[in-house]
Each structure stands twice: as structure tokens, then as C-alpha cells.
Design a protein around this motif. Sequence first.
Motif, PDB file in Angstrom:
ATOM      1  N   LEU A 198       0.848  -1.199   0.043  1.00 16.32           N
ATOM      2  CA  LEU A 198      -0.047  -0.027   0.101  1.00 16.32           C
ATOM      3  C   LEU A 198       0.859   1.403  -0.120  1.00 16.32           C
ATOM      4  N   VAL A 199       0.600   2.120  -1.055  1.00 21.94           N
ATOM      5  CA  VAL A 199       1.457   3.590  -0.899  1.00 21.94           C
ATOM      6  C   VAL A 199       0.375   4.363  -0.780  1.00 21.94           C
ATOM      7  N   THR A 200       0.222   4.943   0.348  1.00 24.91           N
ATOM      8  CA  THR A 200      -0.528   6.262   0.380  1.00 24.91           C
ATOM      9  C   THR A 200       0.137   7.502  -0.059  1.00 24.91           C
ATOM     10  N   GLY A 201      -0.642   8.323  -0.617  1.00 28.27           N
ATOM     11  CA  GLY A 201      -0.151   9.585  -1.337  1.00 28.27           C
ATOM     12  C   GLY A 201       0.693   9.100  -2.662  1.00 28.27           C
ATOM     13  N   GLY A 202       0.028   7.983  -3.243  1.00 33.71           N
ATOM     14  CA  GLY A 202       0.768   7.437  -4.201  1.00 33.71           C
ATOM     15  C   GLY A 202       0.615   7.927  -5.637  1.00 33.71           C
ATOM     16  N   ALA A 203      -0.328   9.224  -5.695  1.00 31.18           N
ATOM     17  CA  ALA A 203      -0.670   9.958  -6.805  1.00 31.18           C
ATOM     18  C   ALA A 203       0.252  11.294  -7.035  1.00 31.18           C
ATOM     19  N   GLY A 204       1.065  11.224  -5.739  1.00 34.85           N
ATOM     20  CA  GLY A 204       1.768  12.475  -5.732  1.00 34.85           C
ATOM     21  C   GLY A 204       3.035  12.432  -6.707  1.00 34.85           C
ATOM     22  N   PHE A 205       3.828  13.221  -6.565  1.00 34.59           N
ATOM     23  CA  PHE A 205       5.285  13.430  -7.235  1.00 34.59           C
ATOM     24  C   PHE A 205       6.240  12.144  -7.018  1.00 34.59           C
ATOM     25  N   LEU A 206       6.377  12.027  -5.477  1.00 37.58           N
ATOM     26  CA  LEU A 206       7.130  10.998  -5.231  1.00 37.58           C
ATOM     27  C   LEU A 206       6.659   9.623  -4.980  1.00 37.58           C
ATOM     28  N   GLY A 207       5.106   9.735  -4.746  1.00 36.77           N
ATOM     29  CA  GLY A 207       4.495   8.442  -4.610  1.00 36.77           C
ATOM     30  C   GLY A 207       4.119   7.671  -5.744  1.00 36.77           C
ATOM     31  N   ALA A 208       4.046   8.396  -6.983  1.00 39.01           N
ATOM     32  CA  ALA A 208       3.912   7.873  -8.354  1.00 39.01           C
ATOM     33  C   ALA A 208       5.199   7.383  -8.727  1.00 39.01           C
ATOM     34  N   HIS A 209       6.303   7.810  -8.423  1.00 40.51           N
ATOM     35  CA  HIS A 209       7.279   7.234  -8.953  1.00 40.51           C
ATOM     36  C   HIS A 209       7.610   5.902  -8.185  1.00 40.51           C
ATOM     37  N   LEU A 210       7.342   6.194  -6.707  1.00 40.30           N
ATOM     38  CA  LEU A 210       7.450   4.928  -6.108  1.00 40.30           C
ATOM     39  C   LEU A 210       6.716   3.563  -6.300  1.00 40.30           C
ATOM     40  N   CYS A 211       5.556   3.954  -6.821  1.00 38.19           N
ATOM     41  CA  CYS A 211       4.333   3.058  -7.232  1.00 38.19           C
ATOM     42  C   CYS A 211       5.183   2.449  -8.684  1.00 38.19           C
ATOM     43  N   GLU A 212       5.826   3.141  -9.305  1.00 36.77           N
ATOM     44  CA  GLU A 212       6.303   2.523 -10.646  1.00 36.77           C
ATOM     45  C   GLU A 212       7.420   1.811 -10.393  1.00 36.77           C
ATOM     46  N   ARG A 213       8.264   2.371  -9.413  1.00 37.93           N
ATOM     47  CA  ARG A 213       9.539   1.393  -9.159  1.00 37.93           C
ATOM     48  C   ARG A 213       8.971   0.052  -8.480  1.00 37.93           C
TER      49      ARG A 213
END
Length: 332
Positions: A15-30
Amino acid sequence: MRRNVREGDCLTRILVTGGAGFLGAHLCERLLDMGNHVTCLDNLHTGARQNIAGFLANPRFEFVEHSVIDAFDGYFDEIYNLACPASPQHYQRDPVYTFKTSVIGTLNMLELAKRRGAKLLQASTSEIYGDPLVHPQKENYWGNVNTMGVRSCYDEGKRGAETLVSDFHRFHGVNTRIVRIFNTYGPGMNPEDGRVVSNFIIQALTGNDITIYGDGSQTRSFCYRDDLVEGIIGLMNAPDHVTFPINIGNPVEITVRKLAETVLAMIPSKSRIDFRPLPEDDPMQRCPDVSRAREYLGWEPKVPLQEGLGNTIEYFRQIIASRSIPSVPKTA
């Protein structure tokens, strides 16, 4: 109807909260690239759907529009708690909401981690050091924070969140991590968030004067997005005894004025430097000591500033070509 990945599935459920933000989205991708199942939880207060648009067709990705301030449940092995407005422009817009996101949101995620036996990584910030009297900042420094200032909703909210994380680890046995994130930049930044890198680049590309608050002698250190995300993932996967805070940032320090001059050297522009009064509680020095990250994670930043700025400039060049950019807000 949202999908649930339940016990017995072989993929790591993250689970990534704030996952649609700048860092969150890149974390989701990785994390997706690493073969995990990723649930992105975001109420889009400062995040954006376009940041995660490229993942929506991935069967291992799930987006849930929801606020961490409200209770949430699911089956997860790991929780990256990044949810919170992170730039002064955004977190000062509704300071009570910011504080609630930091404290109540973190409490809800800790309760979820406790209930499901998940490991939790809390995204804290260099802002917990306030306007530091120690330089560079080590993790054992307690900070110099104005509890009643305009930045305190974020500073104190994140400090309170660290307290909750530490207490849940000590008293409830939750497996926790705390990362203190320093200034980060790169493609995917919100052009309207008021961060100094995005402001300078946009102002130079559009021919507007570059706004510096104060005389420009205040220092910052800038970590490229990819390096930062690798450090966060490294901390989540560190041995279980690494529950103490870890600074993740670039220890190479630069003055705000030198950053402006560097951007102007990289972008042909008629922009000049325009000095304005310094905002309240703006820190004069901000630079991490990353000795712990080197020792416990084997991590240090790899992308030099010139390379990272080049990538970021090209990103904003494309953004400006595709749509008009509004007036630039105050820098962070």
C-alpha cells in the motif's frame, strides 16, 4: 467495486498512501517494476490522476480514491505512508487538514499495520529539524522548530507522526521504518507547488524574473527523484533492527542564488534575479548527514545536480509546450 488482494496470494502486497503525488507515483512505478502488487491510496488533494495514468491498465496496480484521515482496511504486507501535502504552498493552504493528515492519517495506517501484521515506512521530513542550529543535520538532532509558526502544521505534524510510529513499535511491536526526506526534485514535479527548483526552471523557461526570497545565501541540498526512491525502498528492506530515523537526501550543499545562476546558465533566458523578503521561519541551512544511510542501507545519491536539472528542465519544457503555466507561487 475495489479489488482486494488477500492472504495466500504470492505477490508482495504493498500500500502506498499519497501514491498519486510526485514521489508516490514514482515509488509506485518502481515497486511495480520489481514485480509487486501495488495499491495506491490518494484523495487527490495534491496528487493527480495523470501521475498514475500509465499504471491503471496494469493488473498488479489498484487505485483507491480515499483520505488517510478516514479509516481504511485491506490485506497488505508493506505500507509506505507518504500521504501529506509536502510543499509550503500546499500545506499552508489548509494547516488543520495538513496536521490531521500527518497525525490522524499516520495513526490510521499504524492501526492497519498492527491489524494485518504489515511493515510500515513513515515518510517524515527534514522540516522536523526546523531552522537548524546544527549543520549538517544528523538524525540525533532534535531540531529548532517554532510550534506556532506558519510552517508548524507540517513540521509539528510530522514530528508527532514520528512519535506515533516509535510508540507503535515499542508498545505494539509494529515493524516500522522512518525516513526523513530532504529536498527532492525531478520529472513529475507539480509546476504549481512552489518548490524552488520547479519555480526557477519555469520562470527561466517562460522569461519571467527568477524570484529569490531573502538574499539567496540560504542553502539547500537537492536529491534527484530516482535516488530518493531507491533509498526509501532500501530502508523498507533493511534489517528489522533499523527502526530509527534515516536521512535520505543529497549532502552536496548549494546556495539558493547559486541554484538560480545554474538554472540560468542551462536555459537561454532573459530572466533576471528578483529578490523578495524572506518568508516566516524559512530555514537558512538545510543539508543532511547521510552517514546512517551509507552504513545501514549502503545508499548514497548517484545523480549529479547538472544531470538531474537537465532531465527536469526537459520535463517542464514539455509541460509548458502542452499547456499554459499559471503564475509561479512562493518558493520552498
